[in-house]
Scaffold this motif. Sequence first.
Motif, PDB file in Angstrom:
ATOM      1  N   VAL A  30      53.382  -6.432  15.886  1.00  0.00           N
ATOM      2  CA  VAL A  30      54.373  -7.418  16.299  1.00  0.00           C
ATOM      3  C   VAL A  30      55.570  -7.456  15.339  1.00  0.00           C
ATOM      4  O   VAL A  30      56.632  -7.972  15.694  1.00  0.00           O
ATOM      5  CB  VAL A  30      53.736  -8.826  16.408  1.00  0.00           C
ATOM      6  N   GLU A  31      55.394  -6.904  14.104  1.00  0.00           N
ATOM      7  CA  GLU A  31      56.520  -6.887  13.162  1.00  0.00           C
ATOM      8  C   GLU A  31      56.344  -5.705  12.209  1.00  0.00           C
ATOM      9  O   GLU A  31      55.230  -5.329  11.854  1.00  0.00           O
ATOM     10  CB  GLU A  31      56.583  -8.199  12.372  1.00  0.00           C
ATOM     11  N   VAL A  32      57.491  -5.120  11.808  1.00  0.00           N
ATOM     12  CA  VAL A  32      57.507  -3.935  10.932  1.00  0.00           C
ATOM     13  C   VAL A  32      58.629  -4.124   9.901  1.00  0.00           C
ATOM     14  O   VAL A  32      59.728  -4.562  10.268  1.00  0.00           O
ATOM     15  CB  VAL A  32      57.776  -2.647  11.747  1.00  0.00           C
ATOM     16  N   ASN A  33      58.389  -3.795   8.619  1.00  0.00           N
ATOM     17  CA  ASN A  33      59.496  -3.860   7.650  1.00  0.00           C
ATOM     18  C   ASN A  33      60.131  -2.467   7.480  1.00  0.00           C
ATOM     19  O   ASN A  33      59.713  -1.479   8.091  1.00  0.00           O
ATOM     20  CB  ASN A  33      59.024  -4.433   6.314  1.00  0.00           C
ATOM     21  N   ARG A  34      61.176  -2.407   6.639  1.00  0.00           N
ATOM     22  CA  ARG A  34      61.950  -1.161   6.488  1.00  0.00           C
ATOM     23  C   ARG A  34      61.112  -0.022   5.912  1.00  0.00           C
ATOM     24  O   ARG A  34      61.247   1.124   6.326  1.00  0.00           O
ATOM     25  CB  ARG A  34      63.161  -1.397   5.594  1.00  0.00           C
ATOM     26  N   PRO A  42      61.440   4.437  13.965  1.00  0.00           N
ATOM     27  CA  PRO A  42      62.220   3.235  14.283  1.00  0.00           C
ATOM     28  C   PRO A  42      61.340   2.062  14.702  1.00  0.00           C
ATOM     29  O   PRO A  42      60.313   2.199  15.362  1.00  0.00           O
ATOM     30  CB  PRO A  42      63.120   3.693  15.435  1.00  0.00           C
ATOM     31  N   ARG A  43      61.809   0.876  14.348  1.00  0.00           N
ATOM     32  CA  ARG A  43      61.081  -0.353  14.618  1.00  0.00           C
ATOM     33  C   ARG A  43      60.888  -0.587  16.124  1.00  0.00           C
ATOM     34  O   ARG A  43      59.833  -1.028  16.571  1.00  0.00           O
ATOM     35  CB  ARG A  43      61.850  -1.519  13.999  1.00  0.00           C
ATOM     36  N   GLU A  75      41.779   4.054   2.396  1.00  0.00           N
ATOM     37  CA  GLU A  75      42.696   5.192   2.348  1.00  0.00           C
ATOM     38  C   GLU A  75      42.641   5.915   3.687  1.00  0.00           C
ATOM     39  O   GLU A  75      41.561   6.359   4.129  1.00  0.00           O
ATOM     40  CB  GLU A  75      42.340   6.147   1.204  1.00  0.00           C
ATOM     41  N   LEU A  76      43.793   5.997   4.375  1.00  0.00           N
ATOM     42  CA  LEU A  76      43.870   6.558   5.718  1.00  0.00           C
ATOM     43  C   LEU A  76      45.038   7.519   5.815  1.00  0.00           C
ATOM     44  O   LEU A  76      45.966   7.500   4.986  1.00  0.00           O
ATOM     45  CB  LEU A  76      44.054   5.440   6.747  1.00  0.00           C
ATOM     46  N   ALA A  77      45.010   8.329   6.853  1.00  0.00           N
ATOM     47  CA  ALA A  77      46.138   9.189   7.195  1.00  0.00           C
ATOM     48  C   ALA A  77      46.957   8.494   8.264  1.00  0.00           C
ATOM     49  O   ALA A  77      46.425   8.065   9.288  1.00  0.00           O
ATOM     50  CB  ALA A  77      45.658  10.536   7.695  1.00  0.00           C
ATOM     51  N   GLY A  78      48.270   8.345   8.017  1.00  0.00           N
ATOM     52  CA  GLY A  78      49.145   7.687   8.982  1.00  0.00           C
ATOM     53  C   GLY A  78      49.959   8.698   9.757  1.00  0.00           C
ATOM     54  O   GLY A  78      50.426   9.696   9.197  1.00  0.00           O
ATOM     55  N   HIS A  79      50.148   8.456  11.097  1.00  0.00           N
ATOM     56  CA  HIS A  79      50.876   9.386  11.965  1.00  0.00           C
ATOM     57  C   HIS A  79      51.962   8.646  12.732  1.00  0.00           C
ATOM     58  O   HIS A  79      51.808   7.480  13.097  1.00  0.00           O
ATOM     59  CB  HIS A  79      49.927  10.056  12.965  1.00  0.00           C
ATOM     60  N   ARG A  80      53.032   9.330  13.043  1.00  0.00           N
ATOM     61  CA  ARG A  80      54.054   8.767  13.923  1.00  0.00           C
ATOM     62  C   ARG A  80      53.579   8.835  15.373  1.00  0.00           C
ATOM     63  O   ARG A  80      52.790   9.712  15.731  1.00  0.00           O
ATOM     64  CB  ARG A  80      55.355   9.556  13.774  1.00  0.00           C
TER      65      ARG A  80
END
Length: 608
Positions: A30-34, A42-43, A75-80
């Motif tokens: 619901v919310e994302v910072n820079r 992109p947000r 500790e995780l792997a993050g993906h777009r």
Amino acid sequence: MADLASSAHAAIFEHSRDGVLVLDAGQRIVEVNRAAERIFGPRARLVGQPVGLLLPGWRPPEPRAPADAALRETELAGHRPGGSGPAHYLRVVTLPLSGEGDGGWVLQLHDMTARLEVEASLRQQKEFFEAVVINSPVAIITITRQFRVLSWNPEATRLFGYSPAEALGKHIFELVATEPTVLPEAEQASREVVQRGRLRSVTRRVRKDGSVVDVELRALPVSVGGRQLGFIAIYHDITDLERARKAAEAANQAKSLFLATMSHEIRTPMNAIIGMTGLLLDRALTEEQRDFVATIRQSSEALLTLLNDVLDFSKIEAGRFEAELRPFDLRLCVESVLDLMAVRASEKGLDLGCDLAPQLPQMLVGDASRLRQVLLNLVGNALKFTEHGGAVVSVEGLALGGAEGAADWELTFSVQDTGPGIPDDRRTGLFQPFNQLDASVSRRFGGTGLGLAISKRLVEAMGGTIWVESEGVPGQGTTFRFTLRAQAAPQAYAVQPRQEQGLLQGRRVLVVDDNALFRRLLGRQLQAWGLVPVESASGMEALAQLEAGASFDAVLIDHHMPGLDGTALAERIRQREETRGLPLVLVSTPGRRGNPPRACSRPCCRVR
């Protein structure tokens, strides 16, 4: 105030260095910072997406879990979304928005990608250096500041015979310096590496089986964060090199001994040939016969000179040189060299002189024959390569300890000529055996190229050094210098001054010579005798001084001068009433003597 606090929280949220995702109870964003945008994109594309698309491994805390379990790190792997872009390795801190998380969660994301890359790079470097040490062809051992072994590579095992398990933790001396003859060398090396911080030496160490091995040792300090933790010792097995070196030295000595023996055996019949040709030249021979015999004699003398050079060089190479320390007169030693070279100098029209510092002791203890041999080589070379001017032998001295009466002296001999000089690019190897300036030298001047090599080795064998100075400019010449140490002879050997010298004190002498260097030499000699020299550069200048009324007790005149030569000047002096009785000394190089002045038959006019 509430609005201000809300604005502060919003600013902290937006500008945090870590990424932040706010999830609702359905695990949607619901919310994302820079910072999170930099990681995931992109947000606008992120809001409303299930968090599982970005963090496939994330799971919310179990319901009814302990309160501190709700705050956890993963500790995780993050993906777009859509799998675009590289994966990011993240440390995720999960914070519930309400007591049990039914109101949603806040995920704080710390990007660990850069740190993991650095760790991977460091791990790769560590593995690389470990491979270098393991596969090194030399023994590499790390030791503490107390000289206990920290690491022991395979080559150390091969060289010394100890396994790593046997070596680790042991004092290095207990492993490789167990032999009583080797231990002092190891202790000295340890002192040097502690004092100087590094060491390089050729030494010996002991293997496990008790055998001694020749090694080249290098030791360097190991520091971490500016703190020295120990040393790294590198041992290179040079057993084969030492064996080859000793074999080469033995072969070289055998060669030199053979040359010395053969040169001596050949020199004996050569002396006989020279002697017999000398007897033949004393007989009544035709011009053709005399020319033949003279050619034989000259060729024999040239061959004998070559044999003498080879004999001297071979003796030095074979280690058979022994200095003969005896009292000798320094001036007589130098002047004897000039006497031998005077004829050669006169044949080329060159001047030859010597200049000894007045404070030097007259009698010294040393090897006069070897000193004479070095001077003969250097003066012979100076005359060989000089076409105009001449050569001068100078001797300076320093009393060690500062007192002129000290027994020990450091002498500096200089042989200066006015030849073509030696360019920088031709000085390399000048003192090496059989070396000459270029291929044309041996054809033009002859010689073996051994003279300077022999001189260097003789000087070094007597504890001195030799070097050359030259600008490489024709006319400015070359100066060879060498140093020797000698002792002043005991008082019993000192030569007492002649009583006649007292009669010379304060007498004024006019020195007439066109060569400024030789005017200076004569002036220094006259001053040493207590005389007062006055210099004149030409015959006309000397006449002008006499006609101006200058008073002198004697005149030294160079026989060979341009313009008004010595004989003509002497005649002009004799023609004047005021100077008719003035003692004249006509100075000439041996072999170029002229007749005394025709206007003078008095014994006061002499030719030297």
